[in-house]
Write a protein that holds these residues in place. Structure first.
Motif, PDB file in Angstrom:
ATOM      1  N   PHE A   1       0.624   8.553   6.175  1.00  0.00           N
ATOM      2  CA  PHE A   1      -0.770   8.756   6.002  1.00  0.00           C
ATOM      3  C   PHE A   1      -1.303  10.145   6.969  1.00  0.00           C
ATOM      4  CE2 PHE A   1      -0.327   4.749   4.070  1.00  0.00           C
ATOM      5  CZ  PHE A   1      -1.003   4.940   2.786  1.00  0.00           C
TER       6      PHE A   1
ATOM      7  N   GLU B   1       2.031   4.913  18.664  1.00  0.00           N
ATOM      8  CA  GLU B   1       3.068   3.945  17.860  1.00  0.00           C
ATOM      9  C   GLU B   1       3.359   2.857  19.101  1.00  0.00           C
ATOM     10  OE1 GLU B   1       4.769   2.058  16.028  1.00  0.00           O
ATOM     11  OE2 GLU B   1       3.536   2.792  14.053  1.00  0.00           O
TER      12      GLU B   1
ATOM     13  N   HIS C   1       0.722  -1.121  -0.079  1.00  0.00           N
ATOM     14  CA  HIS C   1      -0.134   0.199   0.065  1.00  0.00           C
ATOM     15  C   HIS C   1       0.799   1.322   0.035  1.00  0.00           C
ATOM     16  CE1 HIS C   1       0.971  -0.412   4.337  1.00  0.00           C
ATOM     17  NE2 HIS C   1       0.587   0.790   4.524  1.00  0.00           N
ATOM     18  N   LEU C   2       2.183   1.192   0.304  1.00  0.00           N
ATOM     19  CA  LEU C   2       3.089   2.204   0.246  1.00  0.00           C
ATOM     20  C   LEU C   2       3.865   2.340  -1.266  1.00  0.00           C
ATOM     21  CD1 LEU C   2       4.637   2.267   3.878  1.00  0.00           C
ATOM     22  CD2 LEU C   2       2.883   3.611   2.911  1.00  0.00           C
TER      23      LEU C   2
ATOM     24  N   ILE D   1      -3.919   1.727   9.342  1.00  0.00           N
ATOM     25  CA  ILE D   1      -3.515   1.371   8.037  1.00  0.00           C
ATOM     26  C   ILE D   1      -2.547   0.116   8.329  1.00  0.00           C
ATOM     27  CG2 ILE D   1      -2.872   2.035   6.032  1.00  0.00           C
ATOM     28  CD1 ILE D   1      -3.943   4.909   6.578  1.00  0.00           C
TER      29      ILE D   1
HETATM   30  C1  SAM Z   1       2.792  -2.354   8.902  1.00  0.00           C
HETATM   31  S1  SAM Z   1       3.082  -0.896   9.833  1.00  0.00           S
HETATM   32  C2  SAM Z   1       2.058   0.326   9.178  1.00  0.00           C
HETATM   33  C3  SAM Z   1       2.550   1.689   9.464  1.00  0.00           C
HETATM   34  C4  SAM Z   1       1.683   2.944   8.809  1.00  0.00           C
HETATM   35  N1  SAM Z   1       0.231   2.606   9.305  1.00  0.00           N
HETATM   36  C5  SAM Z   1       1.735   2.760   7.419  1.00  0.00           C
HETATM   37  O1  SAM Z   1       0.780   2.136   6.911  1.00  0.00           O
HETATM   38  O2  SAM Z   1       2.794   3.254   6.716  1.00  0.00           O
HETATM   39  C6  SAM Z   1       2.052  -1.267  11.516  1.00  0.00           C
HETATM   40  C7  SAM Z   1       2.753  -0.234  12.608  1.00  0.00           C
HETATM   41  O3  SAM Z   1       1.931  -0.543  13.591  1.00  0.00           O
HETATM   42  C8  SAM Z   1       2.531  -0.596  14.882  1.00  0.00           C
HETATM   43  N2  SAM Z   1       1.641  -1.249  15.590  1.00  0.00           N
HETATM   44  C9  SAM Z   1       1.494  -2.459  15.783  1.00  0.00           C
HETATM   45  N3  SAM Z   1       0.433  -2.785  16.897  1.00  0.00           N
HETATM   46  C10 SAM Z   1       0.081  -1.508  17.554  1.00  0.00           C
HETATM   47  C11 SAM Z   1      -0.586  -1.251  18.411  1.00  0.00           C
HETATM   48  N4  SAM Z   1      -1.360  -2.214  19.066  1.00  0.00           N
HETATM   49  N5  SAM Z   1      -0.599   0.031  18.850  1.00  0.00           N
HETATM   50  C12 SAM Z   1      -0.027   1.157  18.349  1.00  0.00           C
HETATM   51  N6  SAM Z   1       0.797   0.581  17.239  1.00  0.00           N
HETATM   52  C13 SAM Z   1       1.091  -0.517  16.755  1.00  0.00           C
HETATM   53  C14 SAM Z   1       3.825  -1.125  14.666  1.00  0.00           C
HETATM   54  O4  SAM Z   1       4.798  -0.637  15.276  1.00  0.00           O
HETATM   55  C15 SAM Z   1       4.194  -0.531  13.080  1.00  0.00           C
HETATM   56  O5  SAM Z   1       4.962   0.547  13.129  1.00  0.00           O
END
Ligand code: SAM
Length: 274
Positions: free
Chosen positions: A71, A86, A31-32, A129
């Motif tokens: 986003f 995060e 998606h990026l 996301i």
């Molecule tokens: C696949 S990345 C997506 C990052 C961003 N939303 C994007 O689409 O570019 C997933 C992110 O969610 C964070 N994450 C996972 N579980 C989480 C939670 N329960 N609360 C906050 N962040 C979380 C991870 O540290 C990671 O940075």
């Protein structure tokens, strides 16, 4: 909110380690990387923000797991103020630096996954996301999340794998075959081989990072129908499905076709609690 179980600490710790300093979010994220997927997400986000602004004069967004804030910029450009959370310390620091001095952004390092539990604040839009598949009990998470969405507000999630048992055989075959080809080009074969051996034995490790970080990707996918049923109690819900693949070639070849791999949810017009 008190009956919401705490997210698995080990999984949160794995998020922190896997998304450490220097992590490249773009590399493994269709998606990026792929313009059509990204443009579709940006268009949906912008519309949801504009709808809230038209309705209430502003849009308070809670963006969970914002990564490096790709986003967040879209949300701000559409007129929102944003609370970003995060689980990864390095990513929270990156976000704090990226949006330093911008009063529209509040950054929360949510290392324990408990941020939602004691919030008196309400948001007009909650955004996840590519995050739901990282949360072991995502239904419990959504139960907690819907309580902090203001009446009339919305939840938007996207970029999570459809529930595997309902996916077509062809979609599985193209996804898996293409994934192995893509994985071969990424190196780190020792870890890849160990993971493969575990899968062939039909098991998951509760300690190996690769089995904890992409939690539902390596298990059964995410149950989009269960999410729809849960959110439908309080929202108008649209589940949309689409094709997503790491490989640019396979993305291009199938994104206009009938194969489906991933889904998103727009839950809008939150009703008043009964
Ligand atoms: C696949 S990345 C997506 C990052 C961003 N939303 C994007 O689409 O570019 C997933 C992110 O969610 C964070 N994450 C996972 N579980 C989480 C939670 N329960 N609360 C906050 N962040 C979380 C991870 O540290 C990671 O940075």
């Amino acid at each position: 909110m008190s009956d919401v179980p705490l997210p698995d600490e080990q999984v949160l710790r794995a998020q922190d380690q896997a998304h450490a300093e220097g992590h490249d979010y773009v590399k493994g994220s269709p998606h990026l990387r792929h313009p059509r997927l990204r443009a579709d997400i940006e268009a949906r986000l912008s519309r949801l923000v504009r709808d809230a602004v038209a309705r209430t004069g502003g849009c308070r967004v809670l963006e969970i797991g914002a990564g490096h804030g790709t986003f967040t910029h879209t949300l701000l450009a559409a007129g929102a103020t944003v609370t970003v959370t995060e689980a990864s310390k390095a990513s929270a620091e990156h976000l704090a630096h990226e949006f330093a001095g911008d009063e529209r952004v509040q950054v929360v390092h949510d290392e324990s996954g408990t941020f939602l539990l004691d919030q008196a604040a309400r948001w007009d839009l909650a955004v996840l996301i590519s995050v739901v598949h990282h949360i072991p009990d995502y239904l419990a998470f959504f139960r907690g999340l819907q309580d902090v969405v203001a009446v009339g507000g919305a939840i938007f999630t996207v970029q999570d794998p459809l529930w595997y048992p309902r996916r077509s055989r062809t979609s599985h075959l193209v996804s898996r075959g293409g994934y192995f080809a893509w994985r071969l080009a990424q190196g780190n074969y020792r870890r890849g081989l160990a993971t493969r051996v575990r899968r062939l034995r039909g098991g998951y490790s509760e300690t190996a990072e690769s089995d904890l970080v992409e939690y539902h990707v390596v298990r059964q996918g995410c149950d989009e129908q269960a999410i729809e049923a849960l959110l439908a109690e309080r929202f108008d819900v649209e589940v949309f499905t689409y094709w997503s693949h790491q490989s640019p070639l396979l993305q291009h070849a199938f994104e206009r076709g009938r194969l489906r791999s991933d889904f998103g949810v727009e839950a809008t017009r939150r009703r008043r609690p009964d």
